[in-house]
Design an enzyme around this catalytic site. Structure first.
Site, PDB file in Angstrom:
ATOM      1  N   GLU A  60       0.807  -1.223   0.000  1.00 50.07           N
ATOM      2  CA  GLU A  60       0.000   0.000   0.000  1.00 50.07           C
ATOM      3  C   GLU A  60       0.838   1.269   0.000  1.00 50.07           C
ATOM      4  O   GLU A  60       0.520   2.237  -0.686  1.00 50.07           O
ATOM      5  CB  GLU A  60      -0.960   0.018   1.198  1.00 50.07           C
ATOM      6  CG  GLU A  60      -2.191  -0.876   1.051  1.00 50.07           C
ATOM      7  CD  GLU A  60      -1.941  -2.319   1.436  1.00 50.07           C
ATOM      8  OE1 GLU A  60      -0.803  -2.647   1.859  1.00 50.07           O
ATOM      9  OE2 GLU A  60      -2.869  -3.145   1.319  1.00 50.07           O
ATOM     10  N   HIS A 129     -10.102  -4.712  11.175  1.00 49.74           N
ATOM     11  CA  HIS A 129     -10.812  -4.650   9.894  1.00 49.74           C
ATOM     12  C   HIS A 129     -12.133  -3.900  10.009  1.00 49.74           C
ATOM     13  O   HIS A 129     -13.008  -4.069   9.170  1.00 49.74           O
ATOM     14  CB  HIS A 129     -11.105  -6.075   9.382  1.00 49.74           C
ATOM     15  CG  HIS A 129      -9.906  -6.751   8.787  1.00 49.74           C
ATOM     16  ND1 HIS A 129      -8.711  -6.839   9.439  1.00 49.74           N
ATOM     17  CD2 HIS A 129      -9.731  -7.360   7.591  1.00 49.74           C
ATOM     18  CE1 HIS A 129      -7.851  -7.498   8.670  1.00 49.74           C
ATOM     19  NE2 HIS A 129      -8.441  -7.816   7.546  1.00 49.74           N
TER      20      HIS A 129
END
Lengths: 327, 359
Positions: A60, A129
């Site tokens: 990322e 998450h």
């Protein structure tokens, strides 16, 4: 009007904009050959080829930064994060480079790009998450932030985000991708940046709710209507810049407000909206502004704890009953 | 009996240290065989000398309290900026870390614009919004001036990505200190650049110290070998010698432009001053500093010019006097330049000027 899934509406926006402008590329994990982790980009590799629809490694920091560098140098990249929970390992590129380079260069650099992907939780996925990031990105100058709640909005807003000449954070939701809604057929359906929408008119209380929380507010309003309480629901749609004017006008009419926000309470969107209302509509308030947020703890896994943790329409109904003194 | 080799008494470095003796040999080629035109030689001298005197004057002004912020000097490393700019095309892209003054000057940003930026004036190369660590000059394809260590490597890969996408024959070059080599962004940028064959030269300016931590104390293994797992072409350069820099970077630029693949260069160099103005440099010896000063890039070029009778004392004196005046004028210019107007506070955040800022 076509009835489309949320993911299809986003895909239409991506396809239409990529057909219109060759400087747009999309990159991210599994966006090309796998057709998207959530099938948002299905078929795009076939249409646009691997020069414009690009699979990245799980990297990322690297691909977020490549997007920023490419945007500085004339492209209009769309960076897909599999979820914004994973964007944290690349967040330096967003908060330091995308958001600040124009300012530090005295206006020489432009960064026309979109970071998009699902935000917040999607059920029992555990604490890492399940985080809502809109208040974080909205806090730092230099970024714009959008978070649609319905397929029609998603299409019109994403097209606006892609055409914007600044870095835009575009938040979606795993749990909303399958949700269906009507999307206008008009060729160039655009929803302007920074415009809230009154999605339900009412006279008794203003509910401000965006993203997934909007749907919790709708459920509460439906139930309250049976008791004769009419909620006005405002979906801000764009988080930054935030359309406070629409909220203030509504509060001047209803004199009461509950903010429903799928974030933790401290320093979030709900806090900001509450502050602005007390400053700009103080004399119109018949009750303190209340908020319905997530608890100030990480997301638990266990089903019973998760259900306690997540937003529930009953919390919204309770808050409305409090501000209308019906408790 | 334990099989452990070492008892843990502390976290002892295992890397390799280098000294001048470890500087790669300087090239023996003449300017002619390196393709440097005779009429360019004095320009190269001028470029290095200008950076040196600019920073010496900047340090004086800083010590007088004429401007604030940090000030990191490039003195000692000028052969790299001057040599690289000579080896590249003018529209190739350059991006560097916070030790950026020399790069802007070498690329053509005026001394006035650079000094004004240090002073935080509106005529600065970043309109007074960036300061010492954030010089930008996009007209000259100079992309900054970046002060989060290692964070500009992905940007360089992105510049290269756009150049490749547009097939415009430009390459990107990215400079960072040895302290940046330990950042994760190096791994991610190298991997993506190699995976996608991006036309970019990554360059570690190994000046021996990550702030006050010597290379052998912050990095395990040889810096240049960081590129090995990615099968990136790589080389080590003597950064104290201008001709060596020009030789190696001309080769690297040609390879990257033609092959459309990344390249990694380790440049061994030395900064004469501390990490920043507040650093007395107690972590190194005077002898070490003198050893490198004996290899000073400006003096080396001077000797070459004299040995080959390509310039006289007077020729160089004329250049030095002219630059001395140009830099003194730049100090005056910066002192007298306007501060940014108050309305600039809310400019350059977004592209549009009418963004509804929250209050």
């Amino acid at each position: 009007m076509a009835e489309l899934q949320f993911r299809e509406a986003i895909r239409e926006a991506l396809n239409e904009e990529m057909r219109r402008d060759e400087s747009i590329v999309i990159m991210g994990e599994e966006v090309a050959e796998y057709n998207g982790a959530y099938k948002v980009t299905q078929g795009m590799l076939d249409e646009f080829g691997s020069k414009r629809v690009i699979d990245t490694p799980i990297s990322e920091l690297g691909f977020a930064g490549i997007g920023v560098g490419a945007a500085m140098n004339g492209l209009r990249p769309i960076i897909e994060f599999m979820t914004f929970n994973f964007a944290l390992v690349g967040i330096d590129q967003i908060l330091n480079n995308a958001a600040k380079l124009r300012y530090m260069s005295g206006g020489q650099i432009s960064i026309p790009m979109v970071f998009r992907g699902p935000n917040a939780g999607a059920g029992q996925l555990g604490a890492t998450h399940s985080v809502s990031y809109e208040s974080l990105y909205a806090h730092y100058p230099g970024l714009k932030v959008m978070y649609p709640s319905e397929p029609g909005d998603a299409k019109g807003m994403l097209k606006t985000a892609i055409r914007d000449n600044n870095p835009v954070i575009f938040l979606e939701s795993e749990q909303m991708y399958g949700m269906k809604g009507y999307v206008p057929d008009e060729e160039d359906y655009i929803i302007p940046m920074g415009k809230a929408k009154i999605k339900r008119e009412g006279t008794d209380v203003t509910l401000v709710a965006h993203g997934k929380a909007y749907h919790v507010a709708v459920q509460a309003a439906q139930q309250l209507a049976k008791d004769g309480i009419e909620c006005e629901i405002i979906d801000p749609r764009t988080i930054k810049p935030f359309d406070m004017e629409t909220v203030i006008e509504s509060v001047k009419k209803t004199n009461r407000c509950v903010v429903v926000d799928e974030s933790h309470p401290f320093g979030g969107i709900a806090s900001e909206v509450g502050f602005q209302i007390q400053r700009d509509a103080f004399d119109y308030l018949d009750a303190p502004v209340l908020r319905v947020c997530l608890p100030d703890v990480p997301a638990p896994f266990a089903k019973n704890l998760y259900d306690l943790w997540f937003l529930d329409k009953k919390q919204v109904i309770d808050a409305v009953n409090t501000v209308t003194y019906r408790n | 009996m334990s099989k452990k080799k070492d008892q843990v008494a502390g976290f002892t470095p295992t890397g390799v240290v280098y000294k001048t003796t470890d500087l790669p040999k300087a090239t023996r080629k003449s300017h002619k065989s390196l393709g440097i035109k005779e009429e360019d030689l004095l320009g190269l001298y001028e470029s290095m000398y200008k950076q040196r005197r600019f920073e010496e004057r900047a340090a004086q002004q800083y010590q007088k309290g004429k401007f604030g912020g940090f000030l990191h000097l490039y003195i000692g490393q000028e052969a790299l900026s001057t040599g690289v700019v000579h080896a590249l095309n003018q529209d190739d892209d350059i991006i560097t870390a916070y030790r950026c003054h020399g790069w802007a000057l070498a690329r053509g940003t005026s001394a006035n614009a650079c000094m004004s930026e240090l002073f935080g004036k509106v005529d600065g190369c970043s309109r007074g919004k960036g300061g010492s660590m954030h010089f930008f000059d996009l007209e000259n394809h100079f992309w900054g001036g970046h002060a989060i260590v290692g964070a500009h490597l992905p940007l360089a890969a992105g510049l290269a990505f756009a150049n490749k996408y547009n097939d415009n024959d430009r390459i990107a070059t990215c400079f960072f200190g040895d302290g940046a080599i330990d950042q994760g962004s190096v791994n991610e940028s190298f991997n993506l650049a190699a995976l996608w064959n991006l036309p970019v030269i990554f360059v570690v300016e190994n000046n021996g110290y990550s702030m006050g931590t010597a290379v052998n104390r912050h990095t395990a293994g040889e810096l240049v070998e960081r590129a090995a797992p990615y099968n990136m072409k790589r080389d080590v350069v003597n950064g104290m010698d201008l001709f060596s820099v020009i030789e190696k970077f001309s080769e690297a630029a040609e390879y990257v432009r033609n092959e459309q693949k990344p390249y990694f260069m380790e440049v061994r160099t030395y900064r004469y001053r501390g990490h920043s103005m507040s650093d007395p440099g107690n972590y190194r010896t005077k002898e070490e500093l003198e050893e490198f000063r004996a290899n000073d890039p400006i003096e080396r070029l001077k000797s070459y010019l004299f040995d080959k009778e390509l310039a006289t004392d007077d020729d160089l004196k004329e250049i030095e006097d002219r630059l001395e005046q140009e830099i003194l004028d730049a100090v005056d210019f910066a002192e007298n330049a306007e501060l940014p107007p108050a309305e600039d506070l809310y400019k350059h955040v977004y592209v549009e000027d009418d963004f509804p800022y929250h209050v």
